[in-house]
Scaffold this active site. Structure first.
Site, short mmCIF file in Angstrom:
data_model
loop_
_atom_site.label_atom_id
_atom_site.label_comp_id
_atom_site.label_asym_id
_atom_site.label_seq_id
_atom_site.Cartn_x
_atom_site.Cartn_y
_atom_site.Cartn_z
N ASP A 34 0.92 -1.10 -0.13
CA ASP A 34 0.13 -0.06 0.25
C ASP A 34 0.67 1.12 -0.12
O ASP A 34 2.06 1.27 0.28
CB ASP A 34 -0.94 0.01 1.30
N ASP A 59 4.08 2.25 -4.25
CA ASP A 59 3.34 2.75 -5.18
C ASP A 59 2.92 1.75 -6.31
O ASP A 59 3.88 1.93 -6.96
CB ASP A 59 3.51 4.36 -5.81
N SER A 78 -6.69 1.34 -5.28
CA SER A 78 -7.26 2.03 -6.14
C SER A 78 -8.02 2.98 -5.14
O SER A 78 -8.90 2.53 -4.28
CB SER A 78 -8.22 1.50 -7.14
N ASN A 102 1.34 -4.09 -13.51
CA ASN A 102 2.49 -4.31 -12.55
C ASN A 102 2.06 -5.74 -11.77
O ASN A 102 2.80 -6.81 -11.54
CB ASN A 102 3.05 -3.14 -11.72
N ALA A 117 -10.16 -6.58 -8.22
CA ALA A 117 -11.17 -5.92 -7.69
C ALA A 117 -11.74 -4.93 -8.83
O ALA A 117 -11.22 -3.88 -8.78
CB ALA A 117 -10.70 -5.26 -6.28
N TYR A 148 -12.60 6.63 -12.90
CA TYR A 148 -12.72 5.49 -12.08
C TYR A 148 -13.36 4.15 -12.91
O TYR A 148 -12.88 3.29 -13.07
CB TYR A 148 -13.81 5.61 -10.95
N LYS A 152 -11.31 0.90 -14.21
CA LYS A 152 -11.66 -0.80 -14.04
C LYS A 152 -11.91 -1.21 -15.31
O LYS A 152 -11.79 -2.36 -15.20
CB LYS A 152 -12.71 -0.35 -13.01
N THR A 178 -20.09 -1.88 -1.01
CA THR A 178 -19.95 -2.68 0.43
C THR A 178 -19.79 -1.61 1.55
O THR A 178 -19.00 -0.56 1.43
CB THR A 178 -18.50 -3.41 0.15
#
Ligand code: NAD
Length: 321
Positions: A34, A59, A78, A102, A117, A148, A152, A178
């Protein structure tokens, strides 16, 4: 015997920290990766003393090198809330593109299973309701939310390319809204915002007339869904979410009642391209994984409110340290 190792990108975030806990409890070695862009050390501090938990500050949009064995890569890094990705548009696009590349390269190098995800936002403002995985979506690529949604969608395409071209064992999850403990009170999502406002006795701000709907899944159920997808040979995409659909006004009123607040409900303008409706079709997860959400939404809301009440220091100012 060596424990199987799982690298969890975004592991210090809301969902990532719950996944770290679960995989640790299941006997995995965790490499939590993270950069604390929207997550924080506090989310995983309680795991630090465990020899099988390693926190790496990186990163993933820049590079992702992990020494030793890695049996699975769960790519959760993200920005995820609208407030975050509108404030961090380039970072969001970079982590969805370079970050996913990556993470997939790491999975390829290590021969690891890769779980992406992705999100219900891949369906945009849907013209099909509820949304099955076969629906391709209705996304505005040049609207503010496009950073966003398209990041994705690109991440999904990249994942399928590594599967087809390089033989990486991949899975795509489309996660619907969630909620639960460790959501940031200032992340702008409806549930933490409503709870914070209710506990402070401030007006509860509902956008538009509040008739727009979302389907909300408690975090423990989501984690169970991720765990089952991870343990399956499913490539997805697979929807993981709770079909319990609720209008934003009804949600605000429910939180008002559960907190016992005297807060009024106040109506504020609707953000651009805010989806009208959102509900997962979870037939695939049900038939292939035997998965369905188990936690009643009211119980989830009570747990989340209790967590907020135990962490009053988080409500007064935004603090990501
Ligand atoms: P979050 O913001 O709490 O967690 C994201 C984590 O990723 C944070 O810890 C952040 O610091 C980290 N991160 C961001 N960019 C990074 C980078 N370049 N390198 C390393 N780490 C980075 O968000 P969340 O709600 O836990 O969401 C986690 C994932 O699940 C995201 O990919 C999100 O798109 C997806 N998702 C979440 C939901 C939801 O309802 N929470 C719904 C759909 C999809």
């Amino acid at each position: 015997m060596r424990r199987p190792a799982v690298a969890i990108t975004g592991g210090a975030g809301f969902l990532g920290s719950h996944l770290c806990e679960r995989f640790l409890a299941e006997g995995y070695h965790i490499i939590c990766v993270d950069n604390f862009l929207t997550g924080c050390v506090a989310n995983v501090e309680h795991l630090m003393a465990d020899d099988h938990f390693r926190l790496v500050r990186v990163d993933v949009s820049q590079h992702l090198v992990v020494s030793g064995a890695v049996d699975a890569v769960l790519h959760f890094a993200s920005p995820a809330s609208p407030v975050d990705y509108l404030r961090l548009p380039i970072d969001t696009l970079r982590v969805g593109s370079s970050g996913t590349y990556n993470a997939l390269e790491l999975a390829k190098e290590k021969g690891a299973r890769f779980v992406l995800a992705s999100t219900s936002e891949a369906y945009g403002d849907p013209l099909v309701h509820p949304q099955p995985e076969s629906y391709w979506g209705n996304v505005n690529p040049v609207g503010p939310r496009g950073v966003y949604d398209e990041a994705k969608r690109f991440a999904e395409a990249m994942t399928m390319a590594f599967r087809r071209a390089c033989g990486v064992d991949t899975a795509i999850l489309r996660i619907f809204n969630t909620f639960g403990p460790r959501m940031r009170p200032f992340d702008g999502r409806a549930i933490p915002t409503f709870i914070r406002q209710a506990l402070l006795g401030e007006p509860i701000t509902v956008s538009g007339d509040g008739s727009q709907t979302r389907s909300i899944c408690y975090v423990d159920d989501l984690v169970e869904g991720v765990f089952r997808v991870f343990n399956s040979d499913l490539a997805g995409p697979v929807n993981i979410g709770n079909p319990h659909e609720i209008s934003m006004l009804a949600l605000a009123e429910w939180i008002k009642e559960l907190t016992g607040t005297a807060s009024e409900i106040a109506f504020v303008p609707r953000p651009q391209d805010d989806p009208e409706v959102r509900r997962p079709d979870i037939t695939l997860a049900g038939t292939r994984l035997g998965w369905a959400p188990r936690t009643p939404v009211e119980q989830g809301l009570r747990n989340t409110i209790a967590w907020f009440q135990e962490h009053p220091q988080l409500w007064s100012t935004e603090n990501l340290a």
